[in-house]
Design a protein around this motif. Sequence first.
Motif, mmCIF file in Angstrom:
data_model
loop_
_atom_site.group_PDB
_atom_site.id
_atom_site.type_symbol
_atom_site.label_atom_id
_atom_site.label_comp_id
_atom_site.label_asym_id
_atom_site.label_seq_id
_atom_site.Cartn_x
_atom_site.Cartn_y
_atom_site.Cartn_z
ATOM 1 N N GLU A 92 -49.054 62.158 -48.506
ATOM 2 C CA GLU A 92 -48.747 62.547 -47.129
ATOM 3 C C GLU A 92 -49.785 61.980 -46.164
ATOM 4 O O GLU A 92 -50.980 62.120 -46.365
ATOM 5 C CB GLU A 92 -48.720 64.081 -47.035
ATOM 6 N N ARG A 93 -49.305 61.333 -45.090
ATOM 7 C CA ARG A 93 -50.206 60.719 -44.125
ATOM 8 C C ARG A 93 -50.618 61.660 -43.004
ATOM 9 O O ARG A 93 -51.662 61.459 -42.366
ATOM 10 C CB ARG A 93 -49.539 59.480 -43.519
ATOM 11 N N ASP A 94 -49.788 62.651 -42.718
ATOM 12 C CA ASP A 94 -50.086 63.585 -41.637
ATOM 13 C C ASP A 94 -51.164 64.553 -42.120
ATOM 14 O O ASP A 94 -50.923 65.390 -42.985
ATOM 15 C CB ASP A 94 -48.815 64.336 -41.247
ATOM 16 N N ARG A 95 -52.336 64.460 -41.527
ATOM 17 C CA ARG A 95 -53.473 65.252 -41.990
ATOM 18 C C ARG A 95 -53.220 66.747 -41.845
ATOM 19 O O ARG A 95 -53.595 67.547 -42.710
ATOM 20 C CB ARG A 95 -54.728 64.859 -41.200
ATOM 21 N N VAL A 97 -50.365 68.372 -41.946
ATOM 22 C CA VAL A 97 -49.413 68.791 -42.977
ATOM 23 C C VAL A 97 -50.110 68.871 -44.330
ATOM 24 O O VAL A 97 -49.964 69.851 -45.073
ATOM 25 C CB VAL A 97 -48.220 67.814 -43.039
ATOM 26 N N ASP A 209 -45.925 72.920 -39.320
ATOM 27 C CA ASP A 209 -46.319 71.757 -40.133
ATOM 28 C C ASP A 209 -45.447 71.692 -41.392
ATOM 29 O O ASP A 209 -45.898 71.324 -42.471
ATOM 30 C CB ASP A 209 -47.800 71.835 -40.531
ATOM 31 N N ARG A 214 -42.201 62.602 -44.573
ATOM 32 C CA ARG A 214 -41.443 61.884 -43.542
ATOM 33 C C ARG A 214 -41.542 60.373 -43.709
ATOM 34 O O ARG A 214 -40.618 59.644 -43.364
ATOM 35 C CB ARG A 214 -41.939 62.296 -42.153
ATOM 36 N N GLU A 215 -42.658 59.905 -44.233
ATOM 37 C CA GLU A 215 -42.808 58.477 -44.494
ATOM 38 C C GLU A 215 -42.300 58.170 -45.900
ATOM 39 O O GLU A 215 -42.643 58.866 -46.859
ATOM 40 C CB GLU A 215 -44.280 58.067 -44.378
#
Length: 397
Positions: A92-95, A97, A209, A214-215
């Motif tokens: 996961e790229r969103d920190r 989340v 969150d 998503r990516e």
Amino acid sequence: MSAVPYDRFRAVFAELAAGAAQRDRSGEHPYALVAELVAAGFGRLRVPTEYGGYDADLPTLFGLLAEAGAADSNVPQILRGHFTTTEILRRERDRAVRDRWFSAVGEGAVFGNAQSEPSALAVDPATATRIHRGPGGRAVVSGTKFYSTGARFADYLRAAAVDETGRKVFVVLPARHEGVEHVDDWAGIGQRQTGSGTTILTSVPVEDDGQIGRELDSLRGLDSFVQIVHLANLTGIARNLVAETVEVVRGRTRTSRHALSESAAQDPDVLAVIGRLQARRVTAETLLEHAARRLEEAHARDDESYFAATYVETSTAQIAVIEAVLHAASEAFDAGGSSTVRTGVNLDRHWRNARTLASHNPVIYKPRVVGDHLVNEVLPVSGYYGQFAGPVERTAS
């Protein structure tokens, strides 16, 4: 990787093993023992150390899942959705989340699965479950899920839904919200205590969150990962099958009129059955280790074509492991004669459980996938990529 508490896990595995056959007969779910295993830290195996996890590598995870499967093959399947979620979070790229949900799992939270639907088309398995706006404009989810394995054991659900733009996404939902109804209606011949029934979602709020994966990069390797969980479970079944059949032979007091010995434990034909069961167990163990190391290497390389080639390797292992374990689960009865078909012995649960696991991600398609790669150099497309790559077509209401 921090020190994995093998002794704590194995103490719970022993408790699980002691009652597994009886639970299969009675239909009792192992709620308390799964909670005990989670409390021992099992759910934190792939969580990074900064969040209180062990940051275990994939061979360690799958090795322990095989041990859990040997104790009770329901357990790896109950936690399959949980470990799939932690795999997504690792990429996961969103920190925000990542921090939110790794912290929750580090504190003992468990994820369940709410991905498939009973009437879904293969090309669009989340059409009916939608994200819409509830009171105050908050995003909520409504729909019906089937094969929601582990949901009854979970604190949170990783649910597949279609958002307001028509894109399929994963969202985190509270598993014990009043809008979540867990229906214990799984009626399979095996894996009966996995909580794999229907989950009805009625305006269940999406957690803050709460959109993960998503990516598309965060979904890399998942096709192989979810299958290797099953391979670990099948390997565990093979181990248990050998151990229980050995005990059957040791306790057997009758032999056939054609037997070459008056003792089953000395009968060459019976001993040969045990030898073949062991050979199939070793086959499963060897292929599990190979697949686990191959996926670990794929993550190290982080190359899309290598992930696809790894899926071919996983599919090859799937074919051979399923063949070996199902054959062993059937042949085991030859070691004990008619006494082994009694319901009290419950040896048949190994075949039923293995057959049920073999029916997920159907193996019937995998020889073609492997052959197409070898002959035509065709690499399989990830099912997760195909499902999450873009908008889905909305059906008329």
